[in-house]
Every structure is written in C-alpha cells, then in structure tokens.
Design a protein around this motif. Structure first.
Motif, PDB file in Angstrom:
ATOM      1  N   ILE A 119     -13.120  28.171  -7.662  1.00  0.00           N
ATOM      2  CA  ILE A 119     -13.199  27.412  -8.908  1.00  0.00           C
ATOM      3  C   ILE A 119     -12.061  27.846  -9.827  1.00  0.00           C
ATOM      4  N   GLY A 120     -11.565  26.895 -10.616  1.00  0.00           N
ATOM      5  CA  GLY A 120     -10.509  27.202 -11.559  1.00  0.00           C
ATOM      6  C   GLY A 120      -9.105  26.961 -11.044  1.00  0.00           C
ATOM      7  N   GLY A 121      -8.962  26.384  -9.861  1.00  0.00           N
ATOM      8  CA  GLY A 121      -7.633  26.122  -9.310  1.00  0.00           C
ATOM      9  C   GLY A 121      -7.190  27.210  -8.353  1.00  0.00           C
ATOM     10  N   GLU A 122      -5.964  27.086  -7.885  1.00  0.00           N
ATOM     11  CA  GLU A 122      -5.449  27.986  -6.849  1.00  0.00           C
ATOM     12  C   GLU A 122      -5.513  29.456  -7.235  1.00  0.00           C
ATOM     13  N   ASN A 123      -5.342  29.769  -8.506  1.00  0.00           N
ATOM     14  CA  ASN A 123      -5.405  31.159  -8.970  1.00  0.00           C
ATOM     15  C   ASN A 123      -6.729  31.474  -9.647  1.00  0.00           C
ATOM     16  N   GLY A 124      -7.753  30.702  -9.315  1.00  0.00           N
ATOM     17  CA  GLY A 124      -9.065  30.859  -9.947  1.00  0.00           C
ATOM     18  C   GLY A 124      -9.884  31.978  -9.344  1.00  0.00           C
ATOM     19  N   GLN A 125     -11.172  31.760  -9.251  1.00  0.00           N
ATOM     20  CA  GLN A 125     -12.141  32.759  -8.795  1.00  0.00           C
ATOM     21  C   GLN A 125     -12.868  32.239  -7.565  1.00  0.00           C
ATOM     22  N   THR A 126     -12.932  33.060  -6.516  1.00  0.00           N
ATOM     23  CA  THR A 126     -13.724  32.712  -5.339  1.00  0.00           C
ATOM     24  C   THR A 126     -15.147  33.196  -5.567  1.00  0.00           C
ATOM     25  N   LEU A 127     -16.101  32.285  -5.405  1.00  0.00           N
ATOM     26  CA  LEU A 127     -17.518  32.621  -5.569  1.00  0.00           C
ATOM     27  C   LEU A 127     -18.246  32.413  -4.255  1.00  0.00           C
ATOM     28  N   GLY A 187     -30.347  28.277  -3.658  1.00  0.00           N
ATOM     29  CA  GLY A 187     -31.008  28.708  -4.886  1.00  0.00           C
ATOM     30  C   GLY A 187     -30.067  28.928  -6.051  1.00  0.00           C
ATOM     31  N   ASP A 188     -28.761  29.039  -5.790  1.00  0.00           N
ATOM     32  CA  ASP A 188     -27.782  29.230  -6.858  1.00  0.00           C
ATOM     33  C   ASP A 188     -27.458  27.901  -7.533  1.00  0.00           C
ATOM     34  N   VAL A 189     -27.042  27.980  -8.790  1.00  0.00           N
ATOM     35  CA  VAL A 189     -26.557  26.817  -9.534  1.00  0.00           C
ATOM     36  C   VAL A 189     -25.227  27.189 -10.166  1.00  0.00           C
ATOM     37  N   LEU A 190     -24.276  26.294 -10.051  1.00  0.00           N
ATOM     38  CA  LEU A 190     -22.965  26.450 -10.668  1.00  0.00           C
ATOM     39  C   LEU A 190     -22.773  25.278 -11.616  1.00  0.00           C
ATOM     40  N   VAL A 191     -22.485  25.571 -12.898  1.00  0.00           N
ATOM     41  CA  VAL A 191     -22.242  24.519 -13.880  1.00  0.00           C
ATOM     42  C   VAL A 191     -20.760  24.542 -14.221  1.00  0.00           C
ATOM     43  N   LEU A 192     -20.112  23.411 -14.005  1.00  0.00           N
ATOM     44  CA  LEU A 192     -18.672  23.288 -14.218  1.00  0.00           C
ATOM     45  C   LEU A 192     -18.402  22.360 -15.392  1.00  0.00           C
ATOM     46  N   PRO A 193     -17.773  22.876 -16.453  1.00  0.00           N
ATOM     47  CA  PRO A 193     -17.419  21.984 -17.552  1.00  0.00           C
ATOM     48  C   PRO A 193     -16.337  21.004 -17.108  1.00  0.00           C
ATOM     49  N   ALA A 194     -16.268  19.874 -17.758  1.00  0.00           N
ATOM     50  CA  ALA A 194     -15.270  18.849 -17.435  1.00  0.00           C
ATOM     51  C   ALA A 194     -13.894  19.487 -17.329  1.00  0.00           C
ATOM     52  N   GLY A 195     -13.172  19.121 -16.271  1.00  0.00           N
ATOM     53  CA  GLY A 195     -11.817  19.606 -16.051  1.00  0.00           C
ATOM     54  C   GLY A 195     -11.704  20.798 -15.133  1.00  0.00           C
ATOM     55  N   THR A 196     -12.823  21.431 -14.794  1.00  0.00           N
ATOM     56  CA  THR A 196     -12.791  22.649 -13.986  1.00  0.00           C
ATOM     57  C   THR A 196     -12.551  22.322 -12.513  1.00  0.00           C
ATOM     58  N   GLY A 197     -11.446  22.829 -11.982  1.00  0.00           N
ATOM     59  CA  GLY A 197     -11.120  22.620 -10.579  1.00  0.00           C
ATOM     60  C   GLY A 197     -12.090  23.358  -9.669  1.00  0.00           C
TER      61      GLY A 197
END
Length: 176
Positions: free
Chosen positions: A87-95, A100-110
């Motif tokens: 998430i966050g683009g090529e230099n973002g964060q690997t999760l 059971g997990d939930v990921l909430v991504l605000p508009a624009g989040t790669g």
C-alpha cells in the motif's frame, strides 16, 4: 492503538503516505489496518461493513498491479486466506493480511497484491455505497484525480465499530 472487539484485543495500525509521483495517496488521511477485527467471523465481515453504512460491496481479490480510487474511500475485509499487499505505491508499506483483518484506504491510496494464498478473498465496500473508479497512475488522469481526492467526503461511521470507531478519530482533522 489497541482496542477490543468482542472482548479480544485488536491491534490497529495507521500509515500515512506521501505522493510518489504516480500514486497520489492521500495527503491528510492515514490508511488504517485493523488486525483481527473479524477473526471470530471473517465470513460475516461484509454484512458488518454494510450495517455500518459501508456498502456497494463486492467479493473478489485485489489486483496485482498498483491502483487507487480517486473518488471514494475503500474498506477491504479479508474473508479467507492471506496475502501480502503493498500500500502507498512502490515505496510504500508491505502488509501481511489474513482472514479477519480489515484495511481502510482513504481515497488516492495506492494498493496492489504482491502474493496470496490460493483461497484469498476480500470484501470491498465504500462509505454510503459510493461508486468508485479505478486509477493506475497514468499521467493524464492525475489532475482530475487530485481534484477528486480533495472532494471525497469523510464517512460518518467506522466500517468495523460504527458510530464510535477509531477511524472517526484518525480522520477527524478534516472534519468540520
């Protein structure tokens, strides 16, 4: 931040990403990972998102290429299996996410899928059932995408906790 859901502790992590030139990300709102939010009933997650007014839902996987939604925030609830998401683009964060997990991504989040178990599936949903677009970071889409991101309203409910969830606190700085 730690919080409980059904008496079990829930680990909540936030990630704020800068524009990387391709993925605009969101300049004001962090992505939120609710680890284990629906660990006791991952298959019931979509219905819970819908009850919390995150609707227009679907069940499938996550694209294996960078993309984002410029006109809507997105909640992804892992129903089955596990995956590595960037998430966050090529230099973002690997999760690492699991059922059971939930990921909430605000508009624009790669975001994109790096790999997953064979049974991996997620439910995606959007505040107030908003319609969403899919952008890939092409230069021609950028001016409109940046304007779209600024105009996306904040949700009135947290997708996991409803009226009093942590999303409302983390995203409050843009609230009027």
């Amino acid at each position: 931040m730690n919080r409980t859901l059904g008496g079990d502790p829930l680990n909540i992590a936030t990630y704020l990403f800068e524009d990387d030139g391709r993925m605009p990300n969101n300049p004001d709102l962090p992505a939120i990972h609710y680890a284990g939010a629906f660990r006791d009933d991952p298959l019931g997650a979509e219905a819970k998102l819908n009850r919390n007014n995150w609707r227009n839902s679907w069940v499938n996987g996550v694209f294996a290429y960078h993309h984002y939604h410029s006109n809507a925030h997105e909640a992804l609830a892992v129903l089955k299996g596990s995956a590595r998401l960037l998430i966050g683009g090529e230099n973002g964060q690997t999760l690492e996410v699991q059922a059971g997990d939930v990921l909430v991504l605000p508009a624009g989040t790669g975001h994109k899928k790096l790999g997953s178990s064979a049974d991996f599936s997620v439910a995606g949903a959007y505040p107030d059932g908003m319609r969403y677009n899919t952008r890939t970071g092409e230069p021609g889409e950028r001016p409109q995408a940046l304007e779209d991101i600024r105009r996306v309203p904040l949700p009135d409910r947290d997708p996991v906790f409803g009226e009093e969830g942590p999303l409302l606190t983390y995203w409050s700085r843009k609230r009027s």
